[in-house]
Design an enzyme around this catalytic site. Structure first.
Site, PDB file in Angstrom:
ATOM      1  N   HIS A  37       0.850  -1.199   0.000  1.00  0.00           N
ATOM      2  CA  HIS A  37       0.000   0.000   0.000  1.00  0.00           C
ATOM      3  C   HIS A  37       0.883   1.246   0.000  1.00  0.00           C
ATOM      4  CE1 HIS A  37      -3.331   2.647   0.958  1.00  0.00           C
ATOM      5  NE2 HIS A  37      -2.723   3.051   2.059  1.00  0.00           N
ATOM      6  N   HIS A 114       1.838  11.258  -2.024  1.00  0.00           N
ATOM      7  CA  HIS A 114       0.634  11.049  -1.219  1.00  0.00           C
ATOM      8  C   HIS A 114       0.793  11.907   0.031  1.00  0.00           C
ATOM      9  CE1 HIS A 114      -3.004   9.319   0.198  1.00  0.00           C
ATOM     10  NE2 HIS A 114      -2.451   8.689   1.216  1.00  0.00           N
TER      11      HIS A 114
END
Length: 319
Positions: A37, A114
């Site tokens: 992830h 991110h």
């Protein structure tokens, strides 16, 4: 893109090549393939600006507290400790990739991002390609699932980058059920690129994003996460596409506030570790076992008594 890596990082560098012959012709949609992830988050550039996808509250927080705010953000953004080579050596074959332009960047580069920015995209893709060149029977899934601040010419740049780096290693988009290790090996394909943008419809080697759905439980509770995964897996198997089971605990805003200085690792992965669970793939009935369980003869044990089976270390990794 330095990161800490374990001594056994190459233990599963060639796991696909060493799978039993009986699995070579099985569609890859039926195999349990480990992924990570926010795969790029082993490196977070604290000197970079805040990502364009961040809400105004975060932007204001950083503008007021500066470097201190970014250091706190990094503790919550970094879900990986191994770089791409380390992850590949540990068996990871699916990569969750989020791409962004950087405000006021004179070179107009593309970055993994991110919250804050990570490395340049071309550097990460080349690192993965170097591994594939040395391990020619291993196959990776590159899932480009978020794009921030990107215009048409940025997508064109990324598509050309993929061509230049991977070339004939990329498998064109076909029916998912046709893709097996045997099929890929015969054609010397090693890369499947999933692209969550209409651009995918214009490029033969880009698989449309809907071929790799990733439902998100959005919970900090391990039991609710398991219920979510169990409820969705049977339905998703009927659709004939690849799919992602996100074994990920997601902190709420209140969780972050309570543990703001502690970070993700201490607040989530230490407080409610998934290490109390056995392999989350192999406990599901009529499921092809994961490669770790095949190679370590755990599958027969799990079928007889899954709740008392030995832990599967692969599925206890963070991320």
């Amino acid at each position: 893109m330095a990161s800490s890596q374990g001594k056994s990082e190459l233990k599963f560098a060639d796991w696909m090549a060493t799978l039993p012959d009986s699995i070579h012709s099985i569609p890859l949609t039926n195999l349990a393939i480990p992924g990570s992830h926010d795969s790029f988050s082993f490196y977070i550039d604290e000197a970079s600006p805040v990502g364009p996808e961040q809400p105004e509250t975060v932007q204001n927080f950083v503008s007021v507290f500066g470097t201190v705010a970014k250091k706190l953000m990094r503790k919550w953004l970094a879900t990986q400790t191994m770089n791409f080579t380390g992850q590949l050596g540990a068996g990871i074959r699916y990569f969750d990739l989020r791409i962004s332009t950087k405000p006021r960047d004179p070179d107009n580069e593309l970055y993994f991002a991110h919250g804050l920015f990570s490395a340049k995209v071309n550097e990460g893709l080349e690192e993965i390609n170097a591994f594939l060149t040395d391990h020619h029977k291993e196959v990776v899934f590159l899932d480009f699932n978020h794009f921030y601040g990107m215009q048409k010419y940025h997508h064109e740049k990324l598509v050309q980058m993929l061509k230049d780096i991977y070339g004939n290693k990329m498998c064109p988009a076909i029916f998912a059920q046709e893709v097996s290790l045997k099929y890929l090996w015969e054609k010397d394909y090693q890369v499947l690129v999933f692209y969550h943008s209409p651009v995918a419809l214009e490029v033969p080697f880009l698989w449309p994003g809907q071929m790799m759905p990733a439902p998100w439980a959005n919970t900090t509770d391990p039991e609710k996460l398991i219920q979510f995964l169990q409820a969705s897996i049977t339905e998703r198997r009927k659709k004939g596409s690849f799919f992602i089971s996100q074994v990920v605990l997601t902190p709420k805003a209140s969780t972050v506030v309570k543990g703001v200085a502690s970070g993700l690792r201490e607040t989530i992965t230490e407080r409610k570790r998934l290490s109390h669970l056995i392999c989350l793939v192999c406990i599901w009935p009529r499921t092809i076992p994961c490669f770790y369980c095949v190679r370590n003869s755990l599958w027969e044990v799990k079928k007889k008594n899954p709740l008392k089976a030995e832990f599967c270390p692969l599925h206890l990794r963070e991320g």
